[in-house]
Scaffold this active site. Structure first.
Site, PDB file in Angstrom:
ATOM      1  N   PRO A   2      -8.611  -2.427   1.632  1.00 38.51           N
ATOM      2  CA  PRO A   2      -8.303  -3.945   1.305  1.00 38.51           C
ATOM      3  C   PRO A   2      -7.354  -4.344   2.413  1.00 38.51           C
ATOM      4  O   PRO A   2      -6.604  -3.620   3.022  1.00 38.51           O
ATOM      5  CB  PRO A   2      -7.818  -3.965  -0.070  1.00 38.51           C
ATOM      6  CG  PRO A   2      -7.245  -2.528  -0.324  1.00 38.51           C
ATOM      7  CD  PRO A   2      -8.042  -1.564   0.409  1.00 38.51           C
ATOM      8  N   GLU A   3      -7.607  -5.428   2.898  1.00 39.17           N
ATOM      9  CA  GLU A   3      -6.834  -6.128   3.800  1.00 39.17           C
ATOM     10  C   GLU A   3      -5.885  -7.192   3.233  1.00 39.17           C
ATOM     11  O   GLU A   3      -6.166  -7.597   1.976  1.00 39.17           O
ATOM     12  CB  GLU A   3      -7.401  -6.566   4.918  1.00 39.17           C
ATOM     13  CG  GLU A   3      -8.339  -5.404   5.991  1.00 39.17           C
ATOM     14  CD  GLU A   3      -8.328  -5.519   7.316  1.00 39.17           C
ATOM     15  OE1 GLU A   3      -7.774  -6.594   7.880  1.00 39.17           O
ATOM     16  OE2 GLU A   3      -9.102  -5.045   7.714  1.00 39.17           O
ATOM     17  N   HIS A  90     -10.819   7.399 -13.349  1.00 43.07           N
ATOM     18  CA  HIS A  90     -10.127   7.105 -12.201  1.00 43.07           C
ATOM     19  C   HIS A  90      -9.134   5.997 -12.686  1.00 43.07           C
ATOM     20  O   HIS A  90      -8.529   5.313 -11.939  1.00 43.07           O
ATOM     21  CB  HIS A  90     -10.510   6.841 -10.987  1.00 43.07           C
ATOM     22  CG  HIS A  90     -11.582   7.702 -10.463  1.00 43.07           C
ATOM     23  ND1 HIS A  90     -10.960   9.038 -10.000  1.00 43.07           N
ATOM     24  CD2 HIS A  90     -13.050   7.825 -10.168  1.00 43.07           C
ATOM     25  CE1 HIS A  90     -12.273   9.938  -9.735  1.00 43.07           C
ATOM     26  NE2 HIS A  90     -13.175   9.224  -9.809  1.00 43.07           N
ATOM     27  N   ARG A 109      -9.578   7.390  -4.750  1.00 45.96           N
ATOM     28  CA  ARG A 109      -9.077   8.601  -3.974  1.00 45.96           C
ATOM     29  C   ARG A 109      -7.693   8.755  -3.952  1.00 45.96           C
ATOM     30  O   ARG A 109      -7.052   9.586  -3.345  1.00 45.96           O
ATOM     31  CB  ARG A 109      -9.459   7.641  -2.431  1.00 45.96           C
ATOM     32  CG  ARG A 109     -10.946   7.907  -2.207  1.00 45.96           C
ATOM     33  CD  ARG A 109     -11.437   7.102  -1.042  1.00 45.96           C
ATOM     34  NE  ARG A 109     -10.617   7.869   0.025  1.00 45.96           N
ATOM     35  CZ  ARG A 109     -11.206   7.784   1.407  1.00 45.96           C
ATOM     36  NH1 ARG A 109     -11.847   6.576   1.769  1.00 45.96           N
ATOM     37  NH2 ARG A 109     -10.723   8.374   2.440  1.00 45.96           N
ATOM     38  N   ARG A 151       5.640  -4.529  26.733  1.00 41.85           N
ATOM     39  CA  ARG A 151       4.811  -3.534  26.110  1.00 41.85           C
ATOM     40  C   ARG A 151       3.493  -3.319  26.601  1.00 41.85           C
ATOM     41  O   ARG A 151       2.697  -3.904  26.758  1.00 41.85           O
ATOM     42  CB  ARG A 151       4.475  -4.349  24.638  1.00 41.85           C
ATOM     43  CG  ARG A 151       5.796  -4.575  23.633  1.00 41.85           C
ATOM     44  CD  ARG A 151       6.482  -3.089  23.078  1.00 41.85           C
ATOM     45  NE  ARG A 151       5.489  -2.388  22.585  1.00 41.85           N
ATOM     46  CZ  ARG A 151       5.561  -2.317  21.056  1.00 41.85           C
ATOM     47  NH1 ARG A 151       6.258  -3.341  20.490  1.00 41.85           N
ATOM     48  NH2 ARG A 151       4.948  -1.691  20.543  1.00 41.85           N
TER      49      ARG A 151
END
Ligand SMILES: [Zn+2]
Length: 271
Positions: A2-3, A90, A109, A151
């Site tokens: 997920p973002e 789970h 997971r 950078r």
């Protein structure tokens, strides 16, 4: 994985069902997530949810005496379902409420996290060093340019660094760089302020569009089947290596950067 948009949509999806609700039970079926679930979470019993906010990809459920912190890791789904729905494999963590609803965390997971900030204090410094939220005014014109000075890292790696800005994961870094016409390999410190300001606007637009698209999935957070939080998105480059650029029909190329896939159009994107 997920973002930020998925986490924000999750927050929007669960909030109406648990805000101002009293917790009557906390069930920890497997405490071995990314970090052990602390025993202090039992102190939530009889407490009432005051607010649900988000910082980066952490959901912060605030009670009077502390904050419950949830991280969705790689594979977490969070739903608010009827408390009578049977537990399945789970289902590691439940918060059950007086309104007969249960917030249930499923994580095959076990890279997700359930943490507790005593008195709201972030003792591990989990959120302390994070960069600004991309959808707030703290992420503004001039900011990326200032951060990028000297950078010598590729712009894509730079954008995905949580110390620079939070929540720009692989999908949206790919997408924003395509829309900004910047190659993912361009060194961050070599890009003009004008282009970085344009990129800033595009990052905000791309994330906001994904969140509003996710709005169609809000009801999934209250269903006991399905996969809430993942929604079909119209993407230009991510997952499209070898296919034609939707703008110029050039074949999209793929490279690995920091062990993540970068897909780009060598014609639409320049150094
Ligand atoms: Zn193109």
């Amino acid at each position: 994985m997920p973002e930020l948009p998925e986490v924000e949509v999750c927050r929007l999806g669960i909030t109406p069902h648990i805000i101002n609700q009293q917790v009557i039970d906390v069930a920890v079926r497997n405490k071995k997530l990314r970090w052990p679930i602390p025993d202090e979470v039992q102190s939530i019993v009889n407490q009432t949810v005051e607010s649900i906010s988000r910082r980066s990809k952490y959901l912060l459920i605030k009670f009077q005496h502390g904050t419950l912190v949830l991280h969705l890791g790689m594979s977490v789904t969070i739903r608010v379902i009827d408390s009578s729905v049977p537990v399945v494999k789970h289902d590691h963590f439940d918060l059950s409420f007086a309104n007969d609803k249960t917030l249930r965390l499923n994580d095959p997971r076990r890279f997700g996290a359930v943490l507790w900030f005593v008195d709201h204090i972030d003792e591990q410094g989990l959120l302390e060093k994070l960069g600004p939220e991309p959808l707030t005014d703290d992420f503004k014109h001039g900011y990326l340019f200032k951060k990028a000075q000297n950078r010598k890292v590729p712009i894509k790696t730079f954008l995905m660094n949580n110390h620079v800005v939070v929540g720009v994961g692989n999908i949206y870094a790919n997408e924003a760089l395509f829309q900004a016409g910047i190659l993912p390999t361009t060194l961050a410190g070599s890009i003009t302020e004008l282009r970085l300001n344009q990129l800033t606007d595009i990052i905000k637009a791309v994330l906001a569009a994904a969140i509003s698209q996710g709005g169609t999935t809000l009801k999934d957070f209250t269903q006991s089947d399905g996969k809430p939080g993942y929604f079909a998105q119209q993407l230009h480059v991510y997952g499209r290596a070898g296919e034609e650029c939707l703008v110029c029909a050039t074949t999209l190329e793929e490279i690995r950067q920091s062990n993540r896939s970068s897909v780009f159009c060598s014609k639409c994107q320049k150094d």
